[in-house]
Enzyme design. Structure first.
Site, PDB file in Angstrom:
ATOM      1  N   HIS A  70      46.911  20.772 -39.625  1.00 25.27           N
ATOM      2  CA  HIS A  70      46.057  21.810 -38.444  1.00 25.27           C
ATOM      3  C   HIS A  70      45.571  20.793 -37.458  1.00 25.27           C
ATOM      4  O   HIS A  70      44.872  20.007 -37.837  1.00 25.27           O
ATOM      5  CB  HIS A  70      45.287  22.441 -39.448  1.00 25.27           C
ATOM      6  N   ARG A 121      49.421  24.447 -35.390  1.00 31.54           N
ATOM      7  CA  ARG A 121      50.316  24.293 -36.684  1.00 31.54           C
ATOM      8  C   ARG A 121      51.463  24.529 -36.195  1.00 31.54           C
ATOM      9  O   ARG A 121      51.990  25.307 -35.480  1.00 31.54           O
ATOM     10  CB  ARG A 121      49.881  25.306 -37.858  1.00 31.54           C
ATOM     11  N   LYS A 124      53.410  28.123 -35.118  1.00 27.22           N
ATOM     12  CA  LYS A 124      52.624  28.918 -34.727  1.00 27.22           C
ATOM     13  C   LYS A 124      52.600  29.008 -33.120  1.00 27.22           C
ATOM     14  O   LYS A 124      52.892  28.156 -32.594  1.00 27.22           O
ATOM     15  CB  LYS A 124      50.988  28.603 -35.064  1.00 27.22           C
ATOM     16  N   ASP A 127      47.787  28.198 -28.278  1.00 27.28           N
ATOM     17  CA  ASP A 127      46.257  29.035 -28.291  1.00 27.28           C
ATOM     18  C   ASP A 127      45.539  27.705 -27.386  1.00 27.28           C
ATOM     19  O   ASP A 127      45.354  26.755 -27.784  1.00 27.28           O
ATOM     20  CB  ASP A 127      45.829  29.240 -29.669  1.00 27.28           C
ATOM     21  N   CYS A 129      42.369  27.031 -27.462  1.00 28.81           N
ATOM     22  CA  CYS A 129      41.357  26.457 -28.212  1.00 28.81           C
ATOM     23  C   CYS A 129      41.910  24.871 -28.370  1.00 28.81           C
ATOM     24  O   CYS A 129      41.006  23.894 -28.496  1.00 28.81           O
ATOM     25  CB  CYS A 129      40.649  27.030 -29.314  1.00 28.81           C
ATOM     26  N   TYR A 130      43.408  24.982 -28.740  1.00 26.64           N
ATOM     27  CA  TYR A 130      44.059  23.828 -29.181  1.00 26.64           C
ATOM     28  C   TYR A 130      44.173  22.765 -28.015  1.00 26.64           C
ATOM     29  O   TYR A 130      44.583  21.465 -27.942  1.00 26.64           O
ATOM     30  CB  TYR A 130      45.344  23.787 -29.879  1.00 26.64           C
ATOM     31  N   ASP A 174      42.254  32.685 -25.464  1.00 25.46           N
ATOM     32  CA  ASP A 174      43.215  32.012 -26.224  1.00 25.46           C
ATOM     33  C   ASP A 174      44.676  32.099 -25.236  1.00 25.46           C
ATOM     34  O   ASP A 174      45.194  31.051 -25.357  1.00 25.46           O
ATOM     35  CB  ASP A 174      43.328  33.040 -27.662  1.00 25.46           C
ATOM     36  N   ASP A 181      36.195  34.491 -24.579  1.00 26.37           N
ATOM     37  CA  ASP A 181      35.125  34.190 -25.256  1.00 26.37           C
ATOM     38  C   ASP A 181      34.344  32.849 -24.955  1.00 26.37           C
ATOM     39  O   ASP A 181      35.251  31.981 -24.371  1.00 26.37           O
ATOM     40  CB  ASP A 181      35.388  34.597 -26.690  1.00 26.37           C
ATOM     41  N   HIS A 184      36.716  30.055 -26.694  1.00 27.62           N
ATOM     42  CA  HIS A 184      38.127  29.351 -25.827  1.00 27.62           C
ATOM     43  C   HIS A 184      37.643  28.975 -24.582  1.00 27.62           C
ATOM     44  O   HIS A 184      38.161  28.076 -23.975  1.00 27.62           O
ATOM     45  CB  HIS A 184      38.922  30.579 -25.775  1.00 27.62           C
TER      46      HIS A 184
END
Ligand SMILES: *[C@@H]1O[C@H](CO)[C@@H](O)[C@H](O)[C@H]1NC(C)=O
Length: 249
Positions: A70, A121, A124, A127, A129-130, A174, A181, A184
């Site tokens: 992850h 991951r 997936k 996003d 945040c990654y 995201d 938010d 993110h």
């Protein structure tokens, strides 16, 4: 870790950040410490082996041994390795404890070639945040491979963050179907900063080189963030200096 409490690679990262940034004693308490009873003497003892056990068959790290790879746990694990031995730095510790090729391959595969965004991951969706959790791994991995060619497509990640990550009414999100938010926004901006610098670890110092970006519509430069603490570089340096002069022990 607290006896009976959770142990995972996030806590390892947090403890090593606190010890290093605040110049705290590295020796474990003499009494009532489960780690002492197990034969360890310092907070660093056994940590490299624990992080190694968190590397999954895919190459990334899970939160604990035998869990799924992850992005966020991978960042925590390799950032912790960067702090484990200030003399060796990432070039020494990441190669010593992890299967580097498998790790690099796993991190490389997290970038989506259509959107440029990063997923946390296997299988997936991307996003924002990654942009930090995986994008921050780029900085650390590059510092462990001197003279590496450009391994990641920074401009396509920057494009994802700016084109898909920004919400029209402000803040970062995201992906377009979501609201913005604080979480993110924080990690989108951290990832954007990571696209703008290349990091090296030389003689115990983190050094950054700005990436030259040709396009006239390039976003304004963001300040460099310390690649391990992920706070603005000047603040990280000032905090380290402050506590270096005021050791607790
Ligand atoms: C990086 O991504 C950009 C935009 O998505 C693309 O134009 C460029 O060819 C890519 N660079 C490499 C080296 O693949």
């Amino acid at each position: 870790m607290a006896e009976g409490g959770e142990t995972d690679v996030r806590a390892v990262y947090i403890v090593l950040v606190l010890l290093t940034l605040f110049n705290l004693p590295h020796t474990l308490p003499e009494t009532s410490s489960a780690a002492r009873a197990a034969g360890h003497r310092t907070f660093q003892d056994g940590v490299g082996q624990y992080i190694r056990a968190c590397q999954s068959f895919e190459g990334g790290l899970g939160c604990a041994p035998s869990t799924e790879a992850h992005g966020a746990y991978t960042f925590c694990g390799i950032a912790a390795l960067c702090l484990l031995d200030p003399w060796q730095g990432p070039k020494g510790t990441i190669h010593k404890y992890l299967d580097f090729d498998a790790l690099l391959q796993w991190v490389l595969w997290r970038q989506d070639d259509i959107t440029g965004g990063l997923a946390g991951r296997t299988n997936k969706l991307v996003d924002n945040c990654y942009s930090h959790w995986i994008g921050g791994c780029w900085s650390l991995l590059e510092s462990a491979i001197p003279e590496s060619p450009e391994l990641f497509n920074r401009s396509s990640l920057a494009l994802y963050i700016l084109a898909c990550g920004q919400a029209p009414y402000g803040g970062l999100r995201d992906k377009p179907s979501h609201d913005s938010d604080a979480y993110h926004s924080c990690y989108g901006l951290a990832g954007l900063s990571a696209t703008m610098y290349r990091w090296q670890y030389v003689d115990g110092q983190w050094l950054h080189t700005p990436i030259t970006r040709g396009a006239a519509d390039s976003p304004p430069d963001l300040r460099p963030l310390h690649p391990v603490y992920v706070v603005p570089m000047e603040e990280a340096m000032a905090t380290e200096e402050y506590f270096k002069l005021r050791p607790l022990a």
